[in-house]
Design a protein around this motif. Structure first.
Motif, PDB file in Angstrom:
ATOM      1  N   TRP A  47       3.980   5.523  -4.942  1.00 31.41           N
ATOM      2  CA  TRP A  47       4.233   6.001  -6.810  1.00 31.41           C
ATOM      3  C   TRP A  47       3.334   6.770  -7.441  1.00 31.41           C
ATOM      4  O   TRP A  47       3.782   7.475  -8.376  1.00 31.41           O
ATOM      5  CB  TRP A  47       3.951   4.018  -7.292  1.00 31.41           C
ATOM      6  CG  TRP A  47       3.827   5.091  -8.669  1.00 31.41           C
ATOM      7  CD1 TRP A  47       4.969   4.824  -9.980  1.00 31.41           C
ATOM      8  CD2 TRP A  47       2.936   4.991  -9.985  1.00 31.41           C
ATOM      9  NE1 TRP A  47       5.192   4.390 -11.540  1.00 31.41           N
ATOM     10  CE2 TRP A  47       3.519   4.609 -11.174  1.00 31.41           C
ATOM     11  CE3 TRP A  47       2.025   4.539  -9.533  1.00 31.41           C
ATOM     12  CZ2 TRP A  47       2.764   4.571 -12.093  1.00 31.41           C
ATOM     13  CZ3 TRP A  47       0.514   4.532 -10.834  1.00 31.41           C
ATOM     14  CH2 TRP A  47       1.549   4.506 -11.956  1.00 31.41           C
ATOM     15  N   LEU A  89       0.624  -1.120  -0.145  1.00 27.90           N
ATOM     16  CA  LEU A  89      -0.341  -0.074   0.495  1.00 27.90           C
ATOM     17  C   LEU A  89       0.496   1.159   0.383  1.00 27.90           C
ATOM     18  O   LEU A  89       0.675   2.098  -0.732  1.00 27.90           O
ATOM     19  CB  LEU A  89      -0.672   0.151   1.005  1.00 27.90           C
ATOM     20  CG  LEU A  89      -1.596   1.170   1.616  1.00 27.90           C
ATOM     21  CD1 LEU A  89      -3.036   1.097  -0.020  1.00 27.90           C
ATOM     22  CD2 LEU A  89      -2.939   0.887   2.519  1.00 27.90           C
ATOM     23  N   GLU A  90       1.784   1.390   0.905  1.00 23.92           N
ATOM     24  CA  GLU A  90       2.971   2.528   0.822  1.00 23.92           C
ATOM     25  C   GLU A  90       3.264   2.879  -0.094  1.00 23.92           C
ATOM     26  O   GLU A  90       3.405   3.733  -0.866  1.00 23.92           O
ATOM     27  CB  GLU A  90       3.660   1.964   1.967  1.00 23.92           C
ATOM     28  CG  GLU A  90       3.369   2.251   3.398  1.00 23.92           C
ATOM     29  CD  GLU A  90       2.498   3.947   4.101  1.00 23.92           C
ATOM     30  OE1 GLU A  90       2.844   5.037   2.606  1.00 23.92           O
ATOM     31  OE2 GLU A  90       1.302   3.519   4.552  1.00 23.92           O
ATOM     32  N   GLU A  91       3.600   1.173  -1.183  1.00 24.79           N
ATOM     33  CA  GLU A  91       4.531   1.816  -2.676  1.00 24.79           C
ATOM     34  C   GLU A  91       4.117   2.138  -3.438  1.00 24.79           C
ATOM     35  O   GLU A  91       3.864   2.767  -4.111  1.00 24.79           O
ATOM     36  CB  GLU A  91       4.540  -0.228  -2.618  1.00 24.79           C
ATOM     37  CG  GLU A  91       6.247   0.159  -3.893  1.00 24.79           C
ATOM     38  CD  GLU A  91       6.496  -1.337  -4.143  1.00 24.79           C
ATOM     39  OE1 GLU A  91       6.984  -1.853  -4.175  1.00 24.79           O
ATOM     40  OE2 GLU A  91       5.093  -2.251  -5.062  1.00 24.79           O
ATOM     41  N   TRP A  92       2.861   1.632  -3.478  1.00 24.88           N
ATOM     42  CA  TRP A  92       1.751   2.093  -4.716  1.00 24.88           C
ATOM     43  C   TRP A  92       1.538   3.764  -4.854  1.00 24.88           C
ATOM     44  O   TRP A  92       1.175   4.611  -5.126  1.00 24.88           O
ATOM     45  CB  TRP A  92       0.539   1.704  -4.516  1.00 24.88           C
ATOM     46  CG  TRP A  92      -0.872   1.565  -5.496  1.00 24.88           C
ATOM     47  CD1 TRP A  92      -2.071   2.746  -4.938  1.00 24.88           C
ATOM     48  CD2 TRP A  92      -0.758   1.543  -6.531  1.00 24.88           C
ATOM     49  NE1 TRP A  92      -2.568   3.235  -5.809  1.00 24.88           N
ATOM     50  CE2 TRP A  92      -1.974   2.434  -6.956  1.00 24.88           C
ATOM     51  CE3 TRP A  92      -0.194   1.074  -7.127  1.00 24.88           C
ATOM     52  CZ2 TRP A  92      -2.519   2.178  -8.421  1.00 24.88           C
ATOM     53  CZ3 TRP A  92      -1.012   0.742  -8.846  1.00 24.88           C
ATOM     54  CH2 TRP A  92      -1.963   1.427  -9.319  1.00 24.88           C
ATOM     55  N   LEU A  93       1.002   3.676  -2.619  1.00 30.63           N
ATOM     56  CA  LEU A  93       0.682   5.653  -2.829  1.00 30.63           C
ATOM     57  C   LEU A  93       1.372   6.756  -3.037  1.00 30.63           C
ATOM     58  O   LEU A  93       2.072   7.513  -3.586  1.00 30.63           O
ATOM     59  CB  LEU A  93      -0.068   5.989  -1.298  1.00 30.63           C
ATOM     60  CG  LEU A  93      -1.004   5.188  -0.853  1.00 30.63           C
ATOM     61  CD1 LEU A  93      -1.249   4.877   0.754  1.00 30.63           C
ATOM     62  CD2 LEU A  93      -2.499   5.285  -1.398  1.00 30.63           C
TER      63      LEU A  93
END
Lengths: 70, 349
Positions: free
Chosen positions: A27, A21-25
């Protein structure tokens, strides 16, 4: 012991999801910023569809505001 | 989720498109007519007649003034949405499998079929979004796909790139102004055709569906694969839902391709996956044949699917759909809410 093992597996799954989730947000935030800059340089509206719809509404009812007052 | 069944097509559906407001649904089928429906009640508003063959594809301009369609009769046609009048016909040597307007509706791309003596191409037409205007006969650009024909294509953000999915499973990025091929990667399994390509709302990333039973989320800028959704059936379509971080996949094998009834069961369902976590989270039943096309309402209220069975099914999402959240998503939402509350308290203090 079993319960502990299941529990730690659950924790690992949740940790992994938190990371995804952190990685997606992160990006999305970077991409949105880059897109906003690019659109500004090209002189393009930030939301092209909203811009076109507003223009069409204004064209169809140029005296729209007066009508609302009535 | 209560579905509305749209009965009006007599043959298999090929593509479904919502307009940006999400109030109209356009559908094409092999029965040579384009239908337009009200999304909220499924009432048919009208049909567009003129094509002489199966219609493969449809798109609507951002202002819901005109639609474009591509057909097995080797033409792209432009239609006035309100009156149903055909405004323009462009002829090609082969069938047109996909059309798409760019973000401001001033350009239209068309994917043409490969056939003996003709390579597959992606053509670009300049469009005037005006039902009174004279449309140009000339093609603004032609991209020839000499490696593997394009099956689907679309316009990225800022109309910067044309992205194409190919029959060989690869994805290409072209410069939308010059037509130069910038990148081509073998994204899906070799020689497993890409069957659909649909955009995120800002067109910075897209989803592809393939015969290799997977759908992939890919960036427009670098063609980097962000996510892979693994299913158990050949896929015909994939769409990204706004508001919630889900994707919807549609597919299934035709009855003639499977021998046992048991193998067929459960294959004709729309599958929901979490966009970020890649897990399958639910299925929606209903069609009596493969799902050829799925489309998400741009306002996030629902979705529609079109089947080999000739039906369009429109679903409005219920409360459970909007409430559904993973623990880590809820955690984040609570944290943001707490931060907001704190800020408000500071302001009032």
């Amino acid at each position: 012991e079993d319960a502990e093992r299941i529990n730690s597996a659950d924790v690992a799954v949740v940790e992994e999801r938190r990371r995804l989730l952190e990685e997606w947000l992160a990006w999305r935030a970077a991409m949105e910023e880059e897109l906003a800059e690019e659109r500004e340089i090209l002189g393009l509206p930030s939301d092209p569809v909203a811009e076109l719809l507003n223009a069409k509404t204004a064209q169809l009812a140029p005296d729209g505001e007066e009508k609302i007052i009535e | 989720m209560r579905p509305i069944l749209l009965a009006g097509h007599e043959r298999a559906l090929t593509q479904i498109k919502y307009n940006p407001d999400g109030d109209l649904i356009f559908s094409t089928a092999k029965d040579q007519q384009i239908c337009v429906w009200f999304a909220h009640n499924g009432e048919r508003l009208g049909t567009y007649h003129g094509h002489q063959g199966a219609i493969w594809t449809v798109d609507v301009d951002p202002t819901s003034t005109i639609i474009a369609s591509g057909s097995a009769d080797n033409t792209i046609r432009l239609w006035d949405i309100k009156t149903g009048k055909c405004l323009k016909t462009w002829d090609f040597p082969t069938a047109v499998k996909r059309v798409e307007f760019n973000e401001d509706g001033t350009k239209l791309l068309g994917v043409t079929e490969k056939r003996m003596g003709h390579l597959g191409t992606i053509v670009v037409l300049d469009i005037k979004v005006d039902v009174e205007a004279e449309q140009s006969d000339e093609k603004a650009l032609t991209i020839v796909c000499d490696e593997s024909k394009a099956t689907v294509a679309g316009w990225s953000y800022c109309s910067k790139y044309i992205i194409a999915g190919h029959e060989d499973g690869s994805v290409s990025q072209y410069d939308a102004k010059t037509g130069d091929l910038l990148m081509n990667f073998p994204i899906h399994e070799l020689n497993m055709a890409i069957t659909d390509l649909q955009w995120s709302q800002d067109r910075t990333y897209f989803i592809t569906a393939s015969k290799d039973k997977t759908a992939k989320l890919i960036t427009a800028k670098d063609l980097e694969v962000l996510k892979t959704y693994v299913s158990d059936t050949s896929l015909n379509s994939a769409t990204i839902t706004p508001k919630k971080d889900f994707v919807i996949l549609g597919g299934g094998q035709a009855a003639m391709d499977v021998t046992r009834t048991s193998a067929r069961q459960g294959k004709f369902e729309a599958r929901f996956y979490h966009k970020i976590f890649e897990d399958e989270i639910g299925r929606v039943r209903g069609h009596f044949g493969p799902l050829n096309t799925v489309a998400a309402d741009p306002t996030g209220k629902g979705y529609a699917s079109g089947g080999e069975d000739g039906y369009v099914r429109v679903h409005q999402f219920d409360k459970g759909y909007f409430d559904f959240m993973y623990e880590v998503e809820r955690e984040r939402q609570n944290r943001l809410a707490a931060q907001q509350q704190q800020q408000q308290q500071q302001i009032t203090a």
